[in-house]
Design a protein around this motif. Sequence first.
Motif, mmCIF file in Angstrom:
data_model
loop_
_atom_site.group_PDB
_atom_site.id
_atom_site.type_symbol
_atom_site.label_atom_id
_atom_site.label_comp_id
_atom_site.label_asym_id
_atom_site.label_seq_id
_atom_site.Cartn_x
_atom_site.Cartn_y
_atom_site.Cartn_z
ATOM 1 N N PHE A 88 -10.023 75.786 113.127
ATOM 2 C CA PHE A 88 -8.744 75.928 112.431
ATOM 3 C C PHE A 88 -8.735 77.127 111.492
ATOM 4 C CE2 PHE A 88 -9.380 71.458 113.472
ATOM 5 C CZ PHE A 88 -8.211 71.187 114.174
ATOM 6 N N GLN A 89 -9.898 77.663 111.193
ATOM 7 C CA GLN A 89 -9.973 78.821 110.316
ATOM 8 C C GLN A 89 -9.306 80.033 110.949
ATOM 9 O OE1 GLN A 89 -13.504 79.790 107.480
ATOM 10 N NE2 GLN A 89 -13.981 80.716 109.430
ATOM 11 N N GLY A 90 -9.281 80.058 112.282
ATOM 12 C CA GLY A 90 -8.656 81.169 112.977
ATOM 13 C C GLY A 90 -7.167 81.018 113.168
ATOM 14 N N GLN A 91 -6.585 79.957 112.592
ATOM 15 C CA GLN A 91 -5.147 79.708 112.746
ATOM 16 C C GLN A 91 -4.376 80.112 111.490
ATOM 17 O OE1 GLN A 91 -4.289 78.676 115.779
ATOM 18 N NE2 GLN A 91 -6.478 78.641 116.272
ATOM 19 N N ASN A 92 -4.869 81.168 110.818
ATOM 20 C CA ASN A 92 -4.239 81.664 109.582
ATOM 21 C C ASN A 92 -4.176 80.597 108.499
ATOM 22 O OD1 ASN A 92 -3.716 84.266 110.634
ATOM 23 N ND2 ASN A 92 -1.902 83.490 111.690
ATOM 24 N N ARG A 93 -5.185 79.732 108.481
ATOM 25 C CA ARG A 93 -5.258 78.698 107.454
ATOM 26 C C ARG A 93 -6.288 79.113 106.420
ATOM 27 N NH1 ARG A 93 -4.849 72.647 109.644
ATOM 28 N NH2 ARG A 93 -5.163 72.420 107.423
ATOM 29 N N LYS A 94 -5.958 78.925 105.146
ATOM 30 C CA LYS A 94 -6.867 79.287 104.075
ATOM 31 C C LYS A 94 -7.503 78.061 103.432
ATOM 32 C CE LYS A 94 -6.340 83.739 104.251
ATOM 33 N NZ LYS A 94 -5.706 84.514 103.198
ATOM 34 N N ASP A 95 -7.285 76.870 104.006
ATOM 35 C CA ASP A 95 -7.867 75.680 103.395
ATOM 36 C C ASP A 95 -9.024 75.111 104.226
ATOM 37 O OD1 ASP A 95 -6.208 74.931 105.446
ATOM 38 O OD2 ASP A 95 -5.094 73.424 104.323
ATOM 39 N N LEU A 96 -8.843 74.959 105.536
ATOM 40 C CA LEU A 96 -9.846 74.339 106.390
ATOM 41 C C LEU A 96 -10.648 75.411 107.121
ATOM 42 C CD1 LEU A 96 -10.556 71.378 107.066
ATOM 43 C CD2 LEU A 96 -9.142 71.589 109.101
ATOM 44 N N GLY A 97 -11.990 75.251 107.143
ATOM 45 C CA GLY A 97 -12.773 76.283 107.803
ATOM 46 C C GLY A 97 -14.268 76.033 107.744
ATOM 47 N N SER A 98 -15.043 77.125 107.691
ATOM 48 C CA SER A 98 -16.489 77.055 107.941
ATOM 49 C C SER A 98 -17.341 77.508 106.765
ATOM 50 C CB SER A 98 -16.830 77.915 109.163
ATOM 51 O OG SER A 98 -16.549 79.283 108.895
ATOM 52 N N LEU A 99 -16.924 77.213 105.546
ATOM 53 C CA LEU A 99 -17.678 77.672 104.378
ATOM 54 C C LEU A 99 -19.104 77.131 104.376
ATOM 55 C CD1 LEU A 99 -17.554 79.254 101.730
ATOM 56 C CD2 LEU A 99 -16.768 77.174 100.590
ATOM 57 N N GLY A 100 -19.295 75.897 104.831
ATOM 58 C CA GLY A 100 -20.628 75.310 104.854
ATOM 59 C C GLY A 100 -21.518 75.834 105.959
ATOM 60 N N HIS A 101 -20.948 76.603 106.879
ATOM 61 C CA HIS A 101 -21.717 77.168 107.996
ATOM 62 C C HIS A 101 -21.870 78.683 107.866
ATOM 63 C CE1 HIS A 101 -23.060 78.089 112.047
ATOM 64 N NE2 HIS A 101 -22.001 78.857 112.218
ATOM 65 N N ASP A 102 -20.791 79.377 107.511
ATOM 66 C CA ASP A 102 -20.815 80.839 107.431
ATOM 67 C C ASP A 102 -20.965 81.374 106.009
ATOM 68 O OD1 ASP A 102 -20.474 81.313 110.206
ATOM 69 O OD2 ASP A 102 -18.355 80.796 110.018
ATOM 70 N N GLY A 103 -20.623 80.554 105.018
ATOM 71 C CA GLY A 103 -20.666 81.040 103.647
ATOM 72 C C GLY A 103 -19.426 81.834 103.289
ATOM 73 N N PHE A 104 -19.368 82.315 102.042
ATOM 74 C CA PHE A 104 -18.222 83.096 101.573
ATOM 75 C C PHE A 104 -18.095 84.388 102.376
ATOM 76 C CE2 PHE A 104 -19.547 80.960 97.510
ATOM 77 C CZ PHE A 104 -18.442 80.136 97.389
ATOM 78 N N ALA A 105 -16.853 84.749 102.704
ATOM 79 C CA ALA A 105 -16.605 86.061 103.309
ATOM 80 C C ALA A 105 -16.873 87.134 102.259
ATOM 81 C CB ALA A 105 -15.166 86.154 103.807
ATOM 82 N N LEU A 106 -17.515 88.219 102.645
ATOM 83 C CA LEU A 106 -17.929 89.245 101.689
ATOM 84 C C LEU A 106 -16.762 89.797 100.880
ATOM 85 C CD1 LEU A 106 -20.591 91.258 103.748
ATOM 86 C CD2 LEU A 106 -20.973 89.614 101.909
#
Length: 289
Positions: free
Chosen positions: A153-171
């Motif tokens: 869902f992170q790729g659906q222009n959503r800023k709430d649900l995504g992969s922070l626990g897997h990818d970490g903060f975006a630089l």
Amino acid sequence: FRLETGPICTPDGILNHICCEVGVRELIRDGYLCPLATKAARTTADTSELHIRGGEFVADEVEWLMDQYTEALARYPNASISYVGHSNGTYILAKALELYPCCQFENVVFAGSVVSRYFEWKDLLSGDKPRVKAILNFVGTRDWVVAFFPKLFQGQNRKDLGSLGHDGFALKHLGQNMYQAKHVEGGHGAAIKEPMWDMIADFVLTGNTDTEQFPCKGKVDSAAERIVQTVGEHPIIVWLFAGLVALAGLTIIMYMLAIVIGDPQIRAFLSGMALTLYFLILWLILTRV
């Protein structure tokens, strides 16, 4: 208005006041009351009973969290509240911060987070009175739960649900007072195991950001970890595979019923019951696991 006596909404009438029932939380949210101020000591809210429906948290449960927050501040008016969230609990906090501008937190810890790595933390951490003082995020080496499911869902222009626990903060979204422990060896619950408790408590209570104290790996190197990382780059593969498995299961159920049950009416009844149970199990898997 009454036919015999005329208007009843008069200074001397019975309807000369208007009363509305409204919660304090809603008044603060809509700007009718000033936000609650936080200071000094700390208390916590129990989010263990919060659940999701249809893959997302129920709004009532986000409101329940805010009820706990306002009740804690009402009981301890000089309190400063920190937050430790795991998995669904991280989404609850992110949604609360988005919906309720009045809430403020001292130190925030996320483990196995399902929040988007593009969430705008810098806006919350900046200013003279930041709504979050500091945040520490743990990234697991093989957190397949986050990598395969909410990341889609992170790729659906959503800023709430995504992969922070897997990818970490975006630089490009990293800012002041944003800290990260990468990688904690293990899966979805690696960062909340008992050996981590003292370190998490240290950050919550003192703001100690010496992430070198955490037992982290510098890189992903085992076979299982590499599989999670590779498949996690394209989570749609997992969803397509799950769909094929569900379709295959449905086909097998219908085929077995056609062989075992000879009576068409009984077969139709059992087919309906089996399909209902099958889709119920799929729904429970998607919304609870």
